[in-house]
Design a protein around this motif. Structure first.
Motif, PDB file in Angstrom:
ATOM      1  N   CYS A  78       0.870  -1.172   0.000  1.00  0.00           N
ATOM      2  CA  CYS A  78       0.000   0.000   0.000  1.00  0.00           C
ATOM      3  C   CYS A  78       0.906   1.220   0.000  1.00  0.00           C
ATOM      4  CB  CYS A  78      -0.907   0.001   1.219  1.00  0.00           C
ATOM      5  SG  CYS A  78      -2.153  -1.298   1.175  1.00  0.00           S
ATOM      6  N   LYS A  79       0.415   2.278  -0.597  1.00  0.00           N
ATOM      7  CA  LYS A  79       1.225   3.482  -0.715  1.00  0.00           C
ATOM      8  C   LYS A  79       0.527   4.639  -0.031  1.00  0.00           C
ATOM      9  CE  LYS A  79       3.493   1.677  -4.672  1.00  0.00           C
ATOM     10  NZ  LYS A  79       3.000   0.933  -5.777  1.00  0.00           N
ATOM     11  N   GLY A  80       1.296   5.400   0.723  1.00  0.00           N
ATOM     12  CA  GLY A  80       0.765   6.555   1.414  1.00  0.00           C
ATOM     13  C   GLY A  80       1.748   7.080   2.428  1.00  0.00           C
ATOM     14  N   PRO A  81       1.532   8.302   2.897  1.00  0.00           N
ATOM     15  CA  PRO A  81       2.476   8.950   3.801  1.00  0.00           C
ATOM     16  C   PRO A  81       2.256   8.643   5.278  1.00  0.00           C
ATOM     17  CG  PRO A  81       0.780  10.487   3.168  1.00  0.00           C
ATOM     18  CD  PRO A  81       0.507   9.212   2.411  1.00  0.00           C
ATOM     19  N   SER A  82       1.283   7.859   5.615  1.00  0.00           N
ATOM     20  CA  SER A  82       0.940   7.640   7.012  1.00  0.00           C
ATOM     21  C   SER A  82       1.927   6.694   7.692  1.00  0.00           C
ATOM     22  CB  SER A  82      -0.476   7.065   7.106  1.00  0.00           C
ATOM     23  OG  SER A  82      -0.872   6.944   8.448  1.00  0.00           O
ATOM     24  N   LEU A  83       1.914   6.708   8.998  1.00  0.00           N
ATOM     25  CA  LEU A  83       2.716   5.800   9.812  1.00  0.00           C
ATOM     26  C   LEU A  83       1.794   5.110  10.814  1.00  0.00           C
ATOM     27  CD1 LEU A  83       5.647   8.194  10.700  1.00  0.00           C
ATOM     28  CD2 LEU A  83       5.630   6.441   8.955  1.00  0.00           C
ATOM     29  N   GLY A  84       2.216   3.984  11.314  1.00  0.00           N
ATOM     30  CA  GLY A  84       1.507   3.353  12.405  1.00  0.00           C
ATOM     31  C   GLY A  84       0.390   2.412  12.008  1.00  0.00           C
ATOM     32  N   THR A  85       0.272   2.082  10.736  1.00  0.00           N
ATOM     33  CA  THR A  85      -0.726   1.100  10.349  1.00  0.00           C
ATOM     34  C   THR A  85      -0.186  -0.293  10.643  1.00  0.00           C
ATOM     35  OG1 THR A  85       0.138   0.982   8.104  1.00  0.00           O
ATOM     36  CG2 THR A  85      -1.639   2.557   8.496  1.00  0.00           C
ATOM     37  N   ASN A  86      -1.055  -1.284  10.617  1.00  0.00           N
ATOM     38  CA  ASN A  86      -0.619  -2.660  10.854  1.00  0.00           C
ATOM     39  C   ASN A  86      -0.024  -3.295   9.605  1.00  0.00           C
ATOM     40  OD1 ASN A  86      -1.351  -2.759  13.558  1.00  0.00           O
ATOM     41  ND2 ASN A  86      -3.416  -3.402  13.100  1.00  0.00           N
ATOM     42  N   PHE A  87      -0.130  -2.616   8.480  1.00  0.00           N
ATOM     43  CA  PHE A  87       0.391  -3.151   7.230  1.00  0.00           C
ATOM     44  C   PHE A  87       1.480  -2.217   6.716  1.00  0.00           C
ATOM     45  CE2 PHE A  87      -3.509  -0.777   6.623  1.00  0.00           C
ATOM     46  CZ  PHE A  87      -3.130   0.210   5.738  1.00  0.00           C
ATOM     47  N   THR A  88       2.356  -2.754   5.894  1.00  0.00           N
ATOM     48  CA  THR A  88       3.485  -1.995   5.373  1.00  0.00           C
ATOM     49  C   THR A  88       3.014  -0.932   4.394  1.00  0.00           C
ATOM     50  OG1 THR A  88       4.963  -3.873   5.696  1.00  0.00           O
ATOM     51  CG2 THR A  88       5.664  -2.188   4.102  1.00  0.00           C
ATOM     52  N   LEU A  89       3.536   0.262   4.565  1.00  0.00           N
ATOM     53  CA  LEU A  89       3.255   1.393   3.683  1.00  0.00           C
ATOM     54  C   LEU A  89       4.560   1.934   3.118  1.00  0.00           C
ATOM     55  CD1 LEU A  89       0.718   3.594   5.682  1.00  0.00           C
ATOM     56  CD2 LEU A  89       0.349   2.618   3.429  1.00  0.00           C
ATOM     57  N   VAL A  90       4.519   2.365   1.875  1.00  0.00           N
ATOM     58  CA  VAL A  90       5.684   3.021   1.269  1.00  0.00           C
ATOM     59  C   VAL A  90       5.253   4.351   0.665  1.00  0.00           C
ATOM     60  CG1 VAL A  90       6.940   0.890   0.792  1.00  0.00           C
ATOM     61  CG2 VAL A  90       5.425   1.826  -0.936  1.00  0.00           C
ATOM     62  N   CYS A  91       6.184   5.282   0.605  1.00  0.00           N
ATOM     63  CA  CYS A  91       5.897   6.559  -0.046  1.00  0.00           C
ATOM     64  C   CYS A  91       7.194   7.174  -0.550  1.00  0.00           C
ATOM     65  CB  CYS A  91       5.166   7.521   0.890  1.00  0.00           C
ATOM     66  SG  CYS A  91       6.188   8.296   2.135  1.00  0.00           S
ATOM     67  N   PRO A  92       7.095   8.014  -1.581  1.00  0.00           N
ATOM     68  CA  PRO A  92       8.260   8.770  -2.052  1.00  0.00           C
ATOM     69  C   PRO A  92       8.394  10.015  -1.173  1.00  0.00           C
ATOM     70  CG  PRO A  92       6.390   9.205  -3.475  1.00  0.00           C
ATOM     71  CD  PRO A  92       5.925   8.225  -2.433  1.00  0.00           C
ATOM     72  N   TYR A  93       9.011   9.853  -0.027  1.00  0.00           N
ATOM     73  CA  TYR A  93       8.945  10.849   1.038  1.00  0.00           C
ATOM     74  C   TYR A  93       9.277  12.274   0.596  1.00  0.00           C
ATOM     75  CZ  TYR A  93       9.730  13.514   5.186  1.00  0.00           C
ATOM     76  OH  TYR A  93       9.660  14.503   6.121  1.00  0.00           O
ATOM     77  N   THR A  94      10.409  12.463  -0.025  1.00  0.00           N
ATOM     78  CA  THR A  94      10.825  13.819  -0.374  1.00  0.00           C
ATOM     79  C   THR A  94       9.864  14.448  -1.373  1.00  0.00           C
ATOM     80  OG1 THR A  94      13.086  13.052  -0.064  1.00  0.00           O
ATOM     81  CG2 THR A  94      12.818  15.225  -1.021  1.00  0.00           C
ATOM     82  N   MET A  95       9.379  13.651  -2.311  1.00  0.00           N
ATOM     83  CA  MET A  95       8.431  14.166  -3.309  1.00  0.00           C
ATOM     84  C   MET A  95       7.138  14.639  -2.643  1.00  0.00           C
ATOM     85  SD  MET A  95       9.989  14.056  -6.163  1.00  0.00           S
ATOM     86  CE  MET A  95       8.784  14.165  -7.448  1.00  0.00           C
ATOM     87  N   ILE A  96       6.718  13.974  -1.590  1.00  0.00           N
ATOM     88  CA  ILE A  96       5.495  14.365  -0.892  1.00  0.00           C
ATOM     89  C   ILE A  96       5.751  15.545   0.051  1.00  0.00           C
ATOM     90  CG2 ILE A  96       3.811  13.625   0.847  1.00  0.00           C
ATOM     91  CD1 ILE A  96       3.964  10.830  -0.380  1.00  0.00           C
ATOM     92  N   ALA A  97       6.811  15.444   0.825  1.00  0.00           N
ATOM     93  CA  ALA A  97       7.062  16.447   1.863  1.00  0.00           C
ATOM     94  C   ALA A  97       7.661  17.746   1.326  1.00  0.00           C
ATOM     95  CB  ALA A  97       7.992  15.863   2.930  1.00  0.00           C
ATOM     96  N   HIS A  98       8.392  17.674   0.213  1.00  0.00           N
ATOM     97  CA  HIS A  98       9.114  18.854  -0.264  1.00  0.00           C
ATOM     98  C   HIS A  98       8.966  19.051  -1.773  1.00  0.00           C
ATOM     99  CE1 HIS A  98      10.943  19.232   3.656  1.00  0.00           C
ATOM    100  NE2 HIS A  98      11.277  17.961   3.600  1.00  0.00           N
ATOM    101  N   TYR A  99       7.824  18.746  -2.308  1.00  0.00           N
ATOM    102  CA  TYR A  99       7.621  18.774  -3.754  1.00  0.00           C
ATOM    103  C   TYR A  99       8.023  20.111  -4.386  1.00  0.00           C
ATOM    104  CZ  TYR A  99       5.504  18.293  -8.320  1.00  0.00           C
ATOM    105  OH  TYR A  99       5.307  18.243  -9.674  1.00  0.00           O
ATOM    106  N   ASP A 100       7.667  21.205  -3.744  1.00  0.00           N
ATOM    107  CA  ASP A 100       7.964  22.527  -4.292  1.00  0.00           C
ATOM    108  C   ASP A 100       9.340  23.051  -3.900  1.00  0.00           C
ATOM    109  OD1 ASP A 100       5.536  22.790  -5.661  1.00  0.00           O
ATOM    110  OD2 ASP A 100       4.515  23.526  -3.861  1.00  0.00           O
TER     111      ASP A 100
END
Length: 174
Positions: free
Chosen positions: A114-136
């Motif tokens: 699953c893909k998304g910026p959240s933390l703490g779910t019971n399942f593994t999540l991935v995200c392109p961190y810098t692209m989400i947090a610092h896109y501009d």
């Protein structure tokens, strides 16, 4: 979410005043019950997620397609151990960068998580961190040492073999 304040902290009064002014403190009773139920095994869930992240860290660190892995396992300055509580383990969170950076989008799209910026779910999540947090502000982030191709993983409760197999399949495809 929730906030717990330490009454012994020198900042308690300031934090409490801020929260009293800005928080509506409304929680639906059934939500409160569900939150309490899910908190009962929180410590064990975090322990499993941390072990999964250590296994993934070891796998990624030895993989020839991976340039660098960021995880509490590679803290050589002692900061992690300084804050480690008795019985604590490693963080479920890690990040990494591929050697062939132009292939990062293809790799990310192929990940079977699953893909998304959240933390703490019971399942593994991935995200392109810098692209989400610092896109501009990607150039600024890179000047600060944060690669625009950074992939962040928040390990879940899946068996570690499943997490590694999924990661390995995506790494083979690049």
């Amino acid at each position: 979410g929730s906030v717990i304040l330490n009454r012994k902290s020198q900042y308690y009064s300031a934090f409490k005043a801020f929260l009293d002014e800005h928080n509506d403190n409304e929680l639906w009773p059934l939500d409160a019950i569900k939150l309490e139920q899910h908190s009962r095994d929180f410590t064990e869930r975090v322990r499993v997620m941390g072990k999964n992240s250590v296994a993934l860290y070891k796998f990624l660190t030895g993989h020839n397609a991976v340039e660098r892995v960021y995880h509490s396992m590679n803290d050589t300055g002692g900061v992690y151990n300084y804050f480690l509580k008795k019985g604590g383990g490693h963080c479920p969170l890690l990040s990494f960068v591929l050697k062939d950076k132009p292939k990062t989008p293809q790799f990310y799209d192929s990940l079977e998580f699953c893909k998304g910026p959240s933390l703490g779910t019971n399942f593994t999540l991935v995200c392109p961190y810098t692209m989400i947090a610092h896109y501009d502000e990607l150039e600024w982030a890179e000047k600060c040492g944060v690669d625009r191709n950074l992939i962040r993983v928040s390990c879940g409760l899946e068996p570690e073999a499943v997490i590694i197999e999924r990661m390995e399949r995506s790494l083979k495809n690049i």
